[in-house]
Design an enzyme around this catalytic site. Structure first.
Site, PDB file in Angstrom:
ATOM      1  NE  ARG A 214      44.086  44.710  43.884  1.00 42.75           N
ATOM      2  CZ  ARG A 214      44.354  45.796  43.177  1.00 42.75           C
ATOM      3  NH1 ARG A 214      45.493  45.917  42.513  1.00 42.75           N
ATOM      4  NH2 ARG A 214      43.472  46.767  43.078  1.00 42.75           N
TER       5      ARG A 214
ATOM      6  CB  CYS B 158      42.511  46.204  48.761  1.00 41.91           C
ATOM      7  SG  CYS B 158      42.066  45.094  47.387  1.00 41.91           S
TER       8      CYS B 158
ATOM      9  CB  THR C 231      40.139  41.503  46.225  1.00 41.05           C
ATOM     10  OG1 THR C 231      38.825  42.028  46.000  1.00 41.05           O
ATOM     11  CG2 THR C 231      40.335  40.274  45.360  1.00 41.05           C
TER      12      THR C 231
ATOM     13  CB  THR D 166      35.838  42.019  43.768  1.00 40.45           C
ATOM     14  OG1 THR D 166      36.476  41.142  44.699  1.00 40.45           O
ATOM     15  CG2 THR D 166      36.257  43.454  44.032  1.00 40.45           C
TER      16      THR D 166
ATOM     17  CE  LYS E  28      39.379  48.386  41.451  1.00 38.36           C
ATOM     18  NZ  LYS E  28      40.388  48.723  42.461  1.00 38.36           N
TER      19      LYS E  28
ATOM     20  CB  CYS F 205      34.583  45.843  47.233  1.00 39.22           C
ATOM     21  SG  CYS F 205      35.548  46.818  46.033  1.00 39.22           S
TER      22      CYS F 205
END
Lengths: 239, 239
Positions: free
Chosen positions: A49, A83, A85, A125, A164, A194
């Protein structure tokens, strides 16, 4: 009609595990059968994203729409997306959806307002920051938004990508410093904007829950309340 | 074809979270997109498996079949079930399925054999015990199966239902004692033959992983290997 909630996840997988775990642990259930019914998509090949929004990468919208429709076909009556974003595309997804949807930004902002705090720190983010997803909502309510400095924001992003990549300890060390910096600059409470951040800061949140607004937790609580209303049940949310 | 794995879960929800978490943490992935694609059904209104087998309760088979077919319709190419007792109906489910299926009993037994141990303790539900789901496989391989005494087995079952009711500390206290009793009676290794047990004994397994065979972990490792083969990839399993 059984109040099935569809989780459009995989962005990333660890954050989706965190949401699932919170659905289970936040529900006051005496047996398997009393838990909230969920169907979870964790198909992580959705284009990144932040890369899409900041660096002209492939849009994740077509893939997200595909996986959302699969959840609906499997019987989902409400969609949630762990999520933040991805919520840049929330209105397009809502347009494409035939069922209820809960927005992580709206449910998180409800908890920010309920906290009564006025100086609101934000960890998110680069793309969520750039879009002003939270800043605009915070300022529209007459509250002050305290964002990381440019250098600090780079470390926030590095920490998120470290998680991640499965590097939790390194991610935590970096993120704790950025949270402390926001408190030092006067933040009374920090929005974990986030869904990787509540995983990265899990210990800090456990020790001082009143200092954070966990966007994943807020969306899960809203999901449980949606289910209660849909099914005419009460007292399912662990206080 | 993207190697989508369907998790037929909700039996119980906490065990399904544990499987999802293991899929994420056992996969060597550097980004979201490298993780195993999963679609997870955690619709927990499936009738209790032990009640069906031991007390003439409603059969869970029709509901399990319905939810399995939903996963297939959503694109699943392989089905895994994080519930040992449910494997009583494995051959009927396999008959109804149009895709690959991995059996938790077979994948767990592979790890038992690979351990090279000969005196195998077993913690499982009353129904899994009564069906001889593991005892038969263990003895067929010329190994000795050490099951809890009748009194101890009652405590095992009480512990499993305590977890399903959200009472982890009480569940753990009870289960640790039953595991110790099996070691005292000569077990070299213990099969955690109910997917709630690795959740209940998480700390003990973390401290002495070589003393346990975790059925959830075994099925996840087999799932990752299935995905590697399907997609022609390698080195996805964290060693």
């Amino acid at each position: 009609m059984k109040g099935l909630i569809g989780v459009l996840g995989g962005m990333g997988p660890a954050a989706t595990v965190d949401m699932f775990n919170k659905f289970v642990t936040f529900t006051a259930a005496g047996s398997d059968q009393e838990h909230i019914p969920l169907i979870i998509s964790s198909i992580p090949d959705i284009p990144d994203r932040t890369t899409a929004l900041m660096h002209g990468g492939t849009s994740p919208l077509p893939t997200m729409t595909d996986y959302m429709k699969r959840l609906e076909k499997a019987g989902a009556e409400c969609i949630v997306i762990p999520c933040n974003t991805a919520h840049y595309w929330f209105s397009e997804l809502k347009e494409a959806s035939d069922v209820d949807m809960l927005s992580i930004v709206e449910t998180t902002m409800d908890e920010v307002v309920a906290s009564g705090k006025r100086r609101i720190g934000l960890l998110a983010t680069n793309a969520t920051m750039y879009m002003g997803l939270y800043q605009n909502s915070i300022e529209a309510r007459g509250l002050e938004c305290i964002s990381p400095t440019e250098e600090s924001q780079q470390r926030v992003m590095e920490s998120i990508y470290a998680l991640k990549a499965g590097e939790l300890p390194r991610a935590t060390q970096m993120m704790v410093e950025q949270a402390e910096a926001l408190f030092d600059r006067g933040a009374e409470i920090i929005v974990l904007g986030c869904t990787e951040v509540p995983v990265i800061l899990a210990d800090a949140v456990l020790q001082n829950p009143e200092k954070y607004v966990d966007s994943t937790g807020a969306l899960v609580r809203a999901g449980i309340r949606w289910y209660e209303k849909r099914m005419g049940k009460n007292h399912l949310l662990v206080e």
